[in-house]
Design a protein around this motif. Structure first.
Motif, PDB file in Angstrom:
ATOM      1  N   ILE A  69      -0.369 -15.386   4.011  1.00  0.00           N
ATOM      2  CA  ILE A  69       0.182 -14.126   3.558  1.00  0.00           C
ATOM      3  C   ILE A  69      -0.427 -12.987   4.169  1.00  0.00           C
ATOM      4  CG2 ILE A  69       0.944 -12.744   1.745  1.00  0.00           C
ATOM      5  CD1 ILE A  69       1.684 -15.260   0.183  1.00  0.00           C
ATOM      6  N   LEU A  70      -1.792 -12.777   3.824  1.00  0.00           N
ATOM      7  CA  LEU A  70      -2.849 -11.776   4.144  1.00  0.00           C
ATOM      8  C   LEU A  70      -2.876 -11.707   5.746  1.00  0.00           C
ATOM      9  CD1 LEU A  70      -5.621 -11.810   1.410  1.00  0.00           C
ATOM     10  CD2 LEU A  70      -3.443 -10.731   1.338  1.00  0.00           C
ATOM     11  N   ALA A  71      -2.778 -12.838   6.383  1.00  0.00           N
ATOM     12  CA  ALA A  71      -2.981 -13.050   7.734  1.00  0.00           C
ATOM     13  C   ALA A  71      -2.008 -12.244   8.624  1.00  0.00           C
ATOM     14  CB  ALA A  71      -3.288 -14.320   8.162  1.00  0.00           C
ATOM     15  N   ARG A  72      -0.654 -12.668   8.049  1.00  0.00           N
ATOM     16  CA  ARG A  72       0.219 -11.923   8.554  1.00  0.00           C
ATOM     17  C   ARG A  72       0.331 -10.426   8.764  1.00  0.00           C
ATOM     18  NH1 ARG A  72       3.104 -16.460   6.182  1.00  0.00           N
ATOM     19  NH2 ARG A  72       3.524 -15.128   4.177  1.00  0.00           N
ATOM     20  N   HIS A  73      -0.372  -9.815   7.940  1.00  0.00           N
ATOM     21  CA  HIS A  73      -0.565  -8.417   7.980  1.00  0.00           C
ATOM     22  C   HIS A  73      -1.855  -7.914   8.407  1.00  0.00           C
ATOM     23  CE1 HIS A  73       3.220  -7.676   5.912  1.00  0.00           C
ATOM     24  NE2 HIS A  73       2.802  -8.733   5.271  1.00  0.00           N
ATOM     25  N   GLY A  74      -2.852  -8.920   8.995  1.00  0.00           N
ATOM     26  CA  GLY A  74      -4.013  -8.453   9.868  1.00  0.00           C
ATOM     27  C   GLY A  74      -5.109  -8.544   8.904  1.00  0.00           C
ATOM     28  N   LEU A  75      -5.113  -9.268   7.794  1.00  0.00           N
ATOM     29  CA  LEU A  75      -6.130  -9.425   6.817  1.00  0.00           C
ATOM     30  C   LEU A  75      -6.761 -10.665   6.384  1.00  0.00           C
ATOM     31  CD1 LEU A  75      -4.283  -6.949   3.925  1.00  0.00           C
ATOM     32  CD2 LEU A  75      -6.119  -6.274   5.833  1.00  0.00           C
ATOM     33  N   ASP A  76      -7.869 -10.868   6.250  1.00  0.00           N
ATOM     34  CA  ASP A  76      -8.406 -12.048   5.884  1.00  0.00           C
ATOM     35  C   ASP A  76      -8.303 -12.318   4.586  1.00  0.00           C
ATOM     36  OD1 ASP A  76     -10.459 -10.897   4.233  1.00  0.00           O
ATOM     37  OD2 ASP A  76     -12.080 -10.644   5.842  1.00  0.00           O
ATOM     38  N   PRO A  77      -8.857 -13.623   3.991  1.00  0.00           N
ATOM     39  CA  PRO A  77      -8.529 -14.162   2.704  1.00  0.00           C
ATOM     40  C   PRO A  77      -9.091 -12.909   1.537  1.00  0.00           C
ATOM     41  CG  PRO A  77      -9.133 -15.814   4.113  1.00  0.00           C
ATOM     42  CD  PRO A  77      -9.349 -14.617   4.793  1.00  0.00           C
TER      43      PRO A  77
ATOM     44  N   GLY B 224      -9.967  -8.036   3.676  1.00  0.00           N
ATOM     45  CA  GLY B 224     -10.595  -7.277   4.635  1.00  0.00           C
ATOM     46  C   GLY B 224      -9.917  -7.484   5.879  1.00  0.00           C
ATOM     47  N   PRO B 225     -10.246  -6.647   6.993  1.00  0.00           N
ATOM     48  CA  PRO B 225      -9.313  -6.756   8.272  1.00  0.00           C
ATOM     49  C   PRO B 225      -9.811  -7.880   9.133  1.00  0.00           C
ATOM     50  CG  PRO B 225     -10.910  -4.778   8.292  1.00  0.00           C
ATOM     51  CD  PRO B 225     -10.898  -5.238   6.942  1.00  0.00           C
ATOM     52  N   LEU B 226      -9.014  -8.864   9.659  1.00  0.00           N
ATOM     53  CA  LEU B 226      -9.238  -9.488  10.677  1.00  0.00           C
ATOM     54  C   LEU B 226      -9.897  -9.029  12.094  1.00  0.00           C
ATOM     55  CD1 LEU B 226      -6.114 -12.125  10.172  1.00  0.00           C
ATOM     56  CD2 LEU B 226      -8.714 -12.525   9.588  1.00  0.00           C
ATOM     57  N   ALA B 227     -10.625  -9.971  12.718  1.00  0.00           N
ATOM     58  CA  ALA B 227     -11.021  -9.487  13.724  1.00  0.00           C
ATOM     59  C   ALA B 227      -9.944  -9.139  14.809  1.00  0.00           C
ATOM     60  CB  ALA B 227     -12.031 -10.366  14.408  1.00  0.00           C
ATOM     61  N   GLY B 228     -10.344  -7.882  15.444  1.00  0.00           N
ATOM     62  CA  GLY B 228      -9.188  -7.426  16.258  1.00  0.00           C
ATOM     63  C   GLY B 228      -8.076  -6.631  15.717  1.00  0.00           C
ATOM     64  N   TYR B 229      -8.195  -6.605  14.575  1.00  0.00           N
ATOM     65  CA  TYR B 229      -7.153  -5.555  13.741  1.00  0.00           C
ATOM     66  C   TYR B 229      -7.633  -4.520  13.070  1.00  0.00           C
ATOM     67  CZ  TYR B 229      -3.467  -9.036  13.782  1.00  0.00           C
ATOM     68  OH  TYR B 229      -2.544  -9.991  14.157  1.00  0.00           O
ATOM     69  N   ASP B 230      -8.961  -4.289  13.055  1.00  0.00           N
ATOM     70  CA  ASP B 230      -9.778  -3.084  12.319  1.00  0.00           C
ATOM     71  C   ASP B 230      -9.635  -1.782  13.082  1.00  0.00           C
ATOM     72  OD1 ASP B 230     -11.476  -4.038  14.592  1.00  0.00           O
ATOM     73  OD2 ASP B 230     -13.202  -3.980  13.323  1.00  0.00           O
ATOM     74  N   GLU B 231      -9.441  -1.828  14.279  1.00  0.00           N
ATOM     75  CA  GLU B 231      -9.245  -0.441  14.937  1.00  0.00           C
ATOM     76  C   GLU B 231      -7.910  -0.233  15.261  1.00  0.00           C
ATOM     77  OE1 GLU B 231     -11.567   1.825  15.218  1.00  0.00           O
ATOM     78  OE2 GLU B 231     -13.146   0.636  14.390  1.00  0.00           O
ATOM     79  N   ALA B 232      -7.403   0.705  14.820  1.00  0.00           N
ATOM     80  CA  ALA B 232      -5.851   1.401  15.316  1.00  0.00           C
ATOM     81  C   ALA B 232      -6.052   1.926  16.595  1.00  0.00           C
ATOM     82  CB  ALA B 232      -5.295   2.431  14.315  1.00  0.00           C
ATOM     83  N   PRO B 233      -4.714   1.912  17.477  1.00  0.00           N
ATOM     84  CA  PRO B 233      -4.757   2.285  18.589  1.00  0.00           C
ATOM     85  C   PRO B 233      -4.919   3.681  18.780  1.00  0.00           C
ATOM     86  CG  PRO B 233      -2.776   0.892  18.213  1.00  0.00           C
ATOM     87  CD  PRO B 233      -3.651   1.072  16.827  1.00  0.00           C
ATOM     88  N   GLY B 234      -5.477   4.277  19.860  1.00  0.00           N
ATOM     89  CA  GLY B 234      -5.563   5.885  19.694  1.00  0.00           C
ATOM     90  C   GLY B 234      -4.313   6.575  19.837  1.00  0.00           C
ATOM     91  N   GLU B 235      -4.378   7.846  19.342  1.00  0.00           N
ATOM     92  CA  GLU B 235      -2.935   8.650  19.707  1.00  0.00           C
ATOM     93  C   GLU B 235      -3.424  10.021  20.281  1.00  0.00           C
ATOM     94  OE1 GLU B 235      -0.185   8.002  18.747  1.00  0.00           O
ATOM     95  OE2 GLU B 235      -0.341   6.240  17.563  1.00  0.00           O
ATOM     96  N   THR B 236      -4.390   9.797  21.512  1.00  0.00           N
ATOM     97  CA  THR B 236      -4.907  10.993  22.151  1.00  0.00           C
ATOM     98  C   THR B 236      -4.100  11.627  23.045  1.00  0.00           C
ATOM     99  OG1 THR B 236      -5.879   9.498  23.646  1.00  0.00           O
ATOM    100  CG2 THR B 236      -7.203  10.071  21.725  1.00  0.00           C
ATOM    101  N   ARG B 237      -3.010  10.734  23.756  1.00  0.00           N
ATOM    102  CA  ARG B 237      -2.284  11.199  24.964  1.00  0.00           C
ATOM    103  C   ARG B 237      -1.206  11.288  24.675  1.00  0.00           C
ATOM    104  NH1 ARG B 237      -4.930  12.579  29.454  1.00  0.00           N
ATOM    105  NH2 ARG B 237      -2.967  12.608  30.486  1.00  0.00           N
TER     106      ARG B 237
END
Length: 446
Positions: free
Chosen positions: A387-395, A398-411
């Motif tokens: 259940i948690l993994a479907r939302h990018g979370l570990d058991p 905490g954030p799973l690897a690859g999910y902890d950084e949100a994409p930038g909104e710079t341009r």
């Protein structure tokens, strides 16, 4: 619902579909009308479109789309007085674990108390399936709203049955009941069939219901028959609609009669001109009953748990299209209405008093204990991690690897391009759900 300061109380609502946004936002305003409301739309298959949001009509001071992992990572626990989680059970559970992890990391010394928002959750309508599953996925919120006395009793029984704390359950009502009382027949007499995205499921059953609505219009040319639809083809709501009534209506022999048409729009506005509401098991039935509008819950396809119309046993509203064609107007049972949170007697104004009081007590308590859901890696090691993994979370939330950084909104250009790609991906997904998946299932039955 007092704030920690003298400023306007701040409330955040996280929702994952149009109907849950409607429930969450209106619940927030029922708890207190004078608030600053920030809306967050959980990115997924059912993220509402602009049209759906306009149709719902629930206002917010700000509104943005966000991934679940970004929501728990970025939500400041001191920013809001109340957080309403208006999502499917799995998403609620993931957010509870993700927020508990994030807030504990932000204040590791506060093992016994945190300055954090009161977390509220509940259901958008009738709870007729997956009672234990859905409830235990919502356990851990400070307040679990039950839309009726009937639901409150069942909710507490489930929590006590697994040895979980049941003090979070608070009885209230659906927040979007209201509107003018039925004052008598309109001109023309208007029958509304409230369609549902996933009930019934089969093409034959959905075609049957549409045909009977069309036949009712032809049998009663002086009446107007409206087929109220939840979404347009390609849009998703709380449930996936694989066989939209729009496509079935296009194949009706001879087309729809002049006094029968498909309609969209806010359900409250449609009910303003309704003389008879017909449905299989839609929550619209409760909205209609609240106004005193004659309401029929169809028995044509049986009274079955899979349809949800078993919830209306004892209501006095069960009827068939044959009976409605002959002029039958169901009369609801007052005791059933009272137990189901339909305050047709005028008590609706007090329906949220207990919820307001509970939130007030929690806010005045200052520091609140850390969020503690019933499901943990120890109590549900084979269920919770997925259940948690479907939302990018570990058991552990905490954030799973690859999910902890949100994409930038710079341009801005990059943002527009990203939205274009996202819409294309959604379109491909919806095509797969509505066209490819049903075809594969049919092939498998050959």
């Amino acid at each position: 619902m007092p704030s920690r300061t003298d400023s306007t109380p701040r409330v955040a609502v996280l929702a994952d579909s149009d109907t849950r946004w409607k429930w969450g936002a209106m619940t927030a305003y029922r708890l207190q009308s004078d608030i600053r409301l920030d809306g967050y739309l959980l990115r997924g298959r059912a993220t509402p479109t602009v049209r759906q949001l306009d149709e719902v009509g629930a206002r917010a001071d700000s509104l943005r789309e966000i991934r679940g992992v970004d929501f728990v990572r970025s939500l400041d626990r001191t920013r809001y007085d109340v957080l309403v989680l208006a999502c499917v059970g799995g998403a609620v559970q993931a957010m509870l674990h993700g927020l508990a992890h994030a807030w504990s990391a932000a204040a590791p010394a506060a093992a016994t108390g945190q300055h954090r928002p009161v977390v509220v959750t509940g259901y958008v309508g009738v709870v007729y399936e997956k009672l234990a599953d859905g409830l235990l996925l919502r356990h851990g919120a400070d307040v679990v709203l039950a839309n009726s006395r009937h639901d409150a009793d069942r909710f507490r029984e489930v929590y006590r049955g697994v040895g979980a704390d049941d003090h979070s359950v608070v009885e209230c009502a659906l927040p979007f009941l209201g509107g003018a009382r039925y004052a008598g027949e309109n001109s023309p007499y208007t029958v509304v069939f409230a369609a549902q995205p996933s009930v019934p499921e089969s093409r034959a059953d959905r075609g049957y219901l549409l045909r009977r609505a069309v036949e009712h219009a032809r049998t009663h040319p002086g009446r107007e028959v409206l087929i109220k639809l939840r979404s347009k083809p390609g849009e998703h709501t709380t449930h996936i609609e694989e066989l939209p009534y729009q496509k079935l209506a296009a194949k009706v022999p001879g087309g729809l009669p002049a006094n029968c048409r498909l309609v969209y729009g806010n359900m409250g506005e449609v009910l303003d001109r309704t003389d008879l509401l017909v449905t299989v098991s839609s929550t619209a039935a409760l909205e209609s009953l609240h106004r005193g509008i004659p309401t029929a819950v169809l028995t044509d396809l049986g009274v079955r748990e899979a349809l949800g119309n078993h919830h209306f046993l004892g209501s006095g509203c069960l009827a068939s299209w044959d009976e409605l064609d002959a002029g039958h107007r169901p009369e609801p049972d007052p005791q059933w209405l009272a137990r189901q949170g339909v305050a047709a007697d005028g008590d609706y104004g007090q329906a949220f008093d207990a919820a307001r009081a509970r939130v007030t007590v929690l806010r005045e308590a200052g520091a609140l204990p850390p969020l503690a859901p019933y499901y943990t890696p120890r109590t549900a090691p084979g269920y919770l991690p997925g259940i948690l993994a479907r939302h990018g979370l570990d058991p552990h939330g905490g954030p799973l690897a690859g999910y902890d950084e949100a994409p930038g909104e710079t341009r801005g250009l990059r943002r527009v391009a990203r939205e274009t790609v996202r819409e294309a991906a959604r379109g491909a997904y919806r095509h797969g759900v509505q066209r490819v998946a049903p075809a594969i299932r049919r092939w498998g039955q050959l």
